[in-house]
Design a protein around this motif. Structure first.
Motif, PDB file in Angstrom:
ATOM      1  N   ASP A   1       0.283  -1.390  -0.036  1.00  0.00           N
ATOM      2  CA  ASP A   1      -0.209   0.374   0.087  1.00  0.00           C
ATOM      3  C   ASP A   1       0.510   1.443   0.154  1.00  0.00           C
ATOM      4  O   ASP A   1       0.799   1.950  -0.673  1.00  0.00           O
ATOM      5  CB  ASP A   1      -1.391  -0.087   1.199  1.00  0.00           C
ATOM      6  CG  ASP A   1      -2.304  -1.396   1.119  1.00  0.00           C
ATOM      7  OD1 ASP A   1      -1.942  -1.197  -0.141  1.00  0.00           O
ATOM      8  OD2 ASP A   1      -2.546  -1.030   2.089  1.00  0.00           O
ATOM      9  N   ASP A   2       1.977   1.560   0.648  1.00  0.00           N
ATOM     10  CA  ASP A   2       3.253   2.499   0.223  1.00  0.00           C
ATOM     11  C   ASP A   2       4.640   2.034  -0.268  1.00  0.00           C
ATOM     12  O   ASP A   2       4.779   3.432  -0.384  1.00  0.00           O
ATOM     13  CB  ASP A   2       3.807   2.171   1.987  1.00  0.00           C
ATOM     14  CG  ASP A   2       4.320   1.107   2.602  1.00  0.00           C
ATOM     15  OD1 ASP A   2       4.765   0.466   1.801  1.00  0.00           O
ATOM     16  OD2 ASP A   2       5.027   1.099   3.423  1.00  0.00           O
ATOM     17  N   GLY A   3       3.757   1.325  -1.461  1.00  0.00           N
ATOM     18  CA  GLY A   3       5.086   1.490  -2.473  1.00  0.00           C
ATOM     19  C   GLY A   3       6.270   1.249  -1.928  1.00  0.00           C
ATOM     20  O   GLY A   3       7.144   1.226  -2.323  1.00  0.00           O
ATOM     21  N   SER A   4       6.379   0.326  -0.132  1.00  0.00           N
ATOM     22  CA  SER A   4       8.428   0.481   0.001  1.00  0.00           C
ATOM     23  C   SER A   4       8.449  -1.211  -0.601  1.00  0.00           C
ATOM     24  O   SER A   4       9.986  -1.784   0.015  1.00  0.00           O
ATOM     25  CB  SER A   4       7.600   0.209   0.708  1.00  0.00           C
ATOM     26  OG  SER A   4       6.838  -0.708   1.734  1.00  0.00           O
ATOM     27  N   ALA A   5       6.902  -2.437  -1.141  1.00  0.00           N
ATOM     28  CA  ALA A   5       7.986  -3.351  -1.097  1.00  0.00           C
ATOM     29  C   ALA A   5       7.170  -4.002  -2.553  1.00  0.00           C
ATOM     30  O   ALA A   5       5.711  -4.171  -2.810  1.00  0.00           O
ATOM     31  CB  ALA A   5       7.887  -4.430  -0.078  1.00  0.00           C
ATOM     32  N   LEU A   6       7.526  -4.886  -3.330  1.00  0.00           N
ATOM     33  CA  LEU A   6       6.808  -5.546  -3.915  1.00  0.00           C
ATOM     34  C   LEU A   6       6.574  -7.538  -3.386  1.00  0.00           C
ATOM     35  O   LEU A   6       7.875  -8.452  -3.445  1.00  0.00           O
ATOM     36  CB  LEU A   6       7.855  -5.880  -5.577  1.00  0.00           C
ATOM     37  CG  LEU A   6       6.923  -6.805  -6.683  1.00  0.00           C
ATOM     38  CD1 LEU A   6       5.651  -5.574  -7.391  1.00  0.00           C
ATOM     39  CD2 LEU A   6       8.300  -7.018  -7.813  1.00  0.00           C
ATOM     40  N   ARG A   7       5.389  -7.327  -3.488  1.00  0.00           N
ATOM     41  CA  ARG A   7       5.390  -9.031  -2.388  1.00  0.00           C
ATOM     42  C   ARG A   7       4.661 -10.338  -4.024  1.00  0.00           C
ATOM     43  O   ARG A   7       3.871  -9.679  -4.480  1.00  0.00           O
ATOM     44  CB  ARG A   7       3.992  -8.594  -1.673  1.00  0.00           C
ATOM     45  CG  ARG A   7       4.417  -7.896  -0.479  1.00  0.00           C
ATOM     46  CD  ARG A   7       3.848  -7.417   0.792  1.00  0.00           C
ATOM     47  NE  ARG A   7       4.379  -6.199   1.638  1.00  0.00           N
ATOM     48  CZ  ARG A   7       3.806  -6.124   2.484  1.00  0.00           C
ATOM     49  NH1 ARG A   7       2.379  -5.518   2.383  1.00  0.00           N
ATOM     50  NH2 ARG A   7       4.691  -4.695   3.083  1.00  0.00           N
ATOM     51  N   PHE A   8       5.072 -11.624  -3.708  1.00  0.00           N
ATOM     52  CA  PHE A   8       4.100 -12.154  -3.906  1.00  0.00           C
ATOM     53  C   PHE A   8       3.989 -13.401  -3.341  1.00  0.00           C
ATOM     54  O   PHE A   8       3.935 -13.302  -1.736  1.00  0.00           O
ATOM     55  CB  PHE A   8       5.377 -12.629  -4.836  1.00  0.00           C
ATOM     56  CG  PHE A   8       6.357 -13.835  -4.979  1.00  0.00           C
ATOM     57  CD1 PHE A   8       5.895 -14.908  -4.620  1.00  0.00           C
ATOM     58  CD2 PHE A   8       7.708 -12.788  -4.228  1.00  0.00           C
ATOM     59  CE1 PHE A   8       7.743 -15.869  -3.871  1.00  0.00           C
ATOM     60  CE2 PHE A   8       8.984 -13.416  -3.836  1.00  0.00           C
ATOM     61  CZ  PHE A   8       8.361 -14.545  -3.840  1.00  0.00           C
ATOM     62  N   ALA A   9       3.195 -14.289  -3.567  1.00  0.00           N
ATOM     63  CA  ALA A   9       1.884 -15.412  -2.393  1.00  0.00           C
ATOM     64  C   ALA A   9       1.767 -16.162  -3.627  1.00  0.00           C
ATOM     65  O   ALA A   9       1.406 -16.230  -4.774  1.00  0.00           O
ATOM     66  CB  ALA A   9       1.207 -14.729  -2.186  1.00  0.00           C
ATOM     67  N   LEU A  10       2.151 -17.355  -3.544  1.00  0.00           N
ATOM     68  CA  LEU A  10       2.249 -18.795  -4.266  1.00  0.00           C
ATOM     69  C   LEU A  10       1.119 -19.804  -3.417  1.00  0.00           C
ATOM     70  O   LEU A  10       1.457 -20.124  -2.040  1.00  0.00           O
ATOM     71  CB  LEU A  10       3.562 -19.858  -4.778  1.00  0.00           C
ATOM     72  CG  LEU A  10       4.754 -18.901  -5.020  1.00  0.00           C
ATOM     73  CD1 LEU A  10       5.524 -19.732  -5.279  1.00  0.00           C
ATOM     74  CD2 LEU A  10       4.431 -18.629  -6.702  1.00  0.00           C
ATOM     75  N   PHE A  11       0.870 -20.140  -4.201  1.00  0.00           N
ATOM     76  CA  PHE A  11      -0.374 -21.056  -3.923  1.00  0.00           C
ATOM     77  C   PHE A  11      -0.285 -22.332  -5.162  1.00  0.00           C
ATOM     78  O   PHE A  11      -0.220 -22.886  -5.890  1.00  0.00           O
ATOM     79  CB  PHE A  11      -1.824 -20.675  -3.893  1.00  0.00           C
ATOM     80  CG  PHE A  11      -2.155 -19.427  -3.380  1.00  0.00           C
ATOM     81  CD1 PHE A  11      -2.946 -19.192  -1.683  1.00  0.00           C
ATOM     82  CD2 PHE A  11      -2.122 -18.076  -3.731  1.00  0.00           C
ATOM     83  CE1 PHE A  11      -2.777 -18.416  -1.505  1.00  0.00           C
ATOM     84  CE2 PHE A  11      -1.998 -17.058  -3.271  1.00  0.00           C
ATOM     85  CZ  PHE A  11      -2.348 -17.020  -1.517  1.00  0.00           C
ATOM     86  N   ASN A  12      -0.815 -23.262  -4.072  1.00  0.00           N
ATOM     87  CA  ASN A  12      -1.108 -25.063  -4.846  1.00  0.00           C
ATOM     88  C   ASN A  12      -2.585 -24.816  -5.410  1.00  0.00           C
ATOM     89  O   ASN A  12      -3.380 -24.597  -5.291  1.00  0.00           O
ATOM     90  CB  ASN A  12      -0.852 -26.020  -3.604  1.00  0.00           C
ATOM     91  CG  ASN A  12      -1.738 -25.989  -2.776  1.00  0.00           C
ATOM     92  OD1 ASN A  12      -2.950 -25.580  -2.779  1.00  0.00           O
ATOM     93  ND2 ASN A  12      -1.118 -26.682  -1.463  1.00  0.00           N
ATOM     94  N   ASP A  13      -2.644 -26.721  -6.360  1.00  0.00           N
ATOM     95  CA  ASP A  13      -3.596 -26.072  -7.038  1.00  0.00           C
ATOM     96  C   ASP A  13      -5.025 -26.808  -5.964  1.00  0.00           C
ATOM     97  O   ASP A  13      -6.527 -26.441  -6.052  1.00  0.00           O
ATOM     98  CB  ASP A  13      -3.960 -27.979  -7.418  1.00  0.00           C
ATOM     99  CG  ASP A  13      -2.968 -27.384  -8.337  1.00  0.00           C
ATOM    100  OD1 ASP A  13      -2.700 -26.709  -9.235  1.00  0.00           O
ATOM    101  OD2 ASP A  13      -1.978 -28.800  -8.570  1.00  0.00           O
ATOM    102  N   GLU A  14      -4.946 -26.365  -4.097  1.00  0.00           N
ATOM    103  CA  GLU A  14      -6.315 -26.566  -3.554  1.00  0.00           C
ATOM    104  C   GLU A  14      -6.294 -25.984  -3.185  1.00  0.00           C
ATOM    105  O   GLU A  14      -7.353 -24.764  -1.770  1.00  0.00           O
ATOM    106  CB  GLU A  14      -5.719 -27.846  -2.200  1.00  0.00           C
ATOM    107  CG  GLU A  14      -6.363 -28.903  -3.159  1.00  0.00           C
ATOM    108  CD  GLU A  14      -4.640 -29.519  -3.058  1.00  0.00           C
ATOM    109  OE1 GLU A  14      -3.818 -28.778  -3.598  1.00  0.00           O
ATOM    110  OE2 GLU A  14      -4.951 -30.337  -4.161  1.00  0.00           O
TER     111      GLU A  14
END
Length: 503
Positions: free
Chosen positions: A126-139
């Protein structure tokens, strides 16, 4: 001559300007292409960083889920993630049921929601301080989370621009991560904007920088025709000033020095080949003689008109005074008291009209209208002097602002004040107050107040009815509505004024 030379040089100037503009466009297009290519390479670096991180996390996700908590596989995976990247990031790995197994030191991320059962999410904080990613499995279960700080991404995506005058940012909807802020802008220059997709098109990397400025040689090509035109204009100006403008200025000074009443125009001697300028001076001289003759005739006519108007006003004023004197003589020899009162009433109205003419005659030279303050003051003195014996001690108080009105308004105001004051005299008033106050720029408030004008004072039905009919008619002549306050005995209305005089 100047116009012909300017038109002859115009095509050359247009060709030079168009060539310079086209060259600037070509340089700007080349620069934009180079920046777009460099920007695409930097965007590929971010994509490659995200792909490597996702591949490592997914490859280890099954082993982490099956291995015991103290097996060390999770920590080994974090070490691989940190070593294989060009930039430093923080990561967290999760096991079955979304339980976090291990994370980078000091990293305690919030578990994101997975709307729509996505396999991966890449977002800007929200404050533009970081680039975030999240990974999920098929479920839909969470496998890993990571983030890269803005400073590391700025180092990873640095574009070696020689001037350093450019902006670089990541944009995702309304969220923005500023990687570099160096574009100062130039009101005279053009701006180039280019972008490249990141994270499969989920966000854009945008660059903004100034276009290639026009070189000194191109500026010289543009200015050369203009300088040539200026040189030609300077030569033409010298010739025109020496042979045309200077003689005209001397003639203009002579004409400006001419004053009404002068017999002729004192023209200077002109040494110019333009014969028309000399003829123009002679024409001015003939015009001034004609104007002087007509001015003399007009002044004589105006003086005759002034004498005539003064004579008319003087005769009207004298005639009204004669009529007032005759009425006074008849009043003294009247057979009854009622007849004497009738003569006195008529005399007051004739005096009111004479006061108006006398004040109008006094203001005739300035032509500002009739001054109400001296008019009402003189009228009050006349009414006080002609008051009947029953009103000998009645006081007339004045509170007047200095306003000027037309003669028609002055006559109606004089008659109205005379009617109201006379009615107060007949009703035994101890005092009468006449006030003139400011209402706005074009109207003033005239008010007459006396205890005998109150509703509980009985002065006779016939006298009261005649009084009401007369004052109502006079208020209509003034094009105003007469306001009456029966409790205080106050009559007031608005009158049109011309201007306000000095106090």
């Amino acid at each position: 001559m100047l116009l012909i030379l300017s038109l002859g040089l115009l095509p050359l100037g247009l060709v030079a300007i168009l060539a310079s503009v086209e060259s600037a466009r070509t340089n700007s297009a080349e620069r934009a292409g180079q920046i777009a290519s460099r920007l695409s390479i930097r965007a590929d670096r971010i994509n490659d960083m995200l792909t490597r991180s996702a591949g490592t996390i997914r490859a280890s996700a099954a082993a982490i889920s099956l291995a015991p908590i103290d097996s060390g596989i999770c920590e080994h995976t974090l070490l691989r993630l940190e070593r294989m990247q060009r930039t430093t990031g923080r990561f967290a790995l999760f096991g079955p049921a979304g339980a976090m197994r291990c994370a980078s030191p000091g990293y305690a991320p919030a578990v994101p929601a997975n709307p729509g059962h996505l396999r991966s999410m890449v977002t800007i904080s929200d404050d533009g301080s970081a680039l975030r990613f999240a990974l999920f499995n098929d479920e839909g279960a969470l496998e890993g989370i990571g983030e890269f700080p803005r400073e590391e991404l700025a180092r990873l995506t640095y574009v070696p621009e020689p001037t350093g005058d450019f902006d670089l940012s990541l944009r995702q909807g309304k969220r923005t991560m500023v990687l570099r802020s160096g574009y100062a802008g130039n009101p005279m220059g053009r701006m180039i904007e280019t972008s490249a997709p990141v994270a499969g098109g989920g966000m854009l990397m945008q660059a903004r920088l100034a276009a290639t400025p026009i070189s000194a040689a191109e500026i010289l090509m543009i200015l050369l025709p203009i300088l040539m035109c200026l040189f030609v204009a300077a030569i033409g100006w010298g010739i025109v000033h020496r042979l045309l403008l200077k003689p005209l200025v001397r003639m203009q000074r002579a004409v400006a020095a001419y004053q009404p009443g002068d017999r002729h125009l004192d023209l200077p001697s002109l040494s110019t080949p333009a014969r028309e300028i000399g003829e123009l001076g002679l024409a001015f001289d003939r015009v001034t003689q004609t104007v002087a003759r007509h001015e003399a005739e007009l002044e004589a006519g105006i003086e005759r008109q002034k004498r005539l108007v003064r004579e008319v006003h003087h005769r009207v004023k004298n005639n009204l005074q004669v009529v007032a004197s005759l009425l006074n003589l008849h009043a003294r020899g009247a057979a009854s008291e009622d007849v004497a009162k009738a003569y006195a009433s008529i005399q007051r109205r004739v005096d009111a009209l004479a006061v108006v003419h006398r004040n109008h005659y006094a203001e005739l030279e300035e032509n500002r209208g009739v001054a109400l303050k001296p008019l009402i003051s003189e009228l009050a003195a006349n009414l006080r002097a002609t008051a009947p014996a029953s009103a000998a001690r009645m006081a007339i108080r004045l509170d007047l602002e200095p306003y000027y009105v037309t003669q028609d308004v002055a006559v109606s105001v004089a008659f109205l004040i005379t009617e109201i004051v006379e009615f107060a005299m007949l009703c035994g008033a101890p005092w009468v107050l006449i006030a003139l106050d400011e209402e706005n720029d074009y109207r003033a408030r005239l008010a007459v107040e006396s205890p005998s004008l109150a509703a509980d004072v009985d002065c006779g039905a016939a006298v009261s009815e005649r009084f009401e009919r007369v004052v109502t008619g006079l208020s209509r002549q003034l094009r105003s509505t007469l306001d009456r306050d029966p409790a205080t005995g106050r009559y007031a209305l608005d009158i049109a004024v011309l201007e306000k005089g000095p106090l």
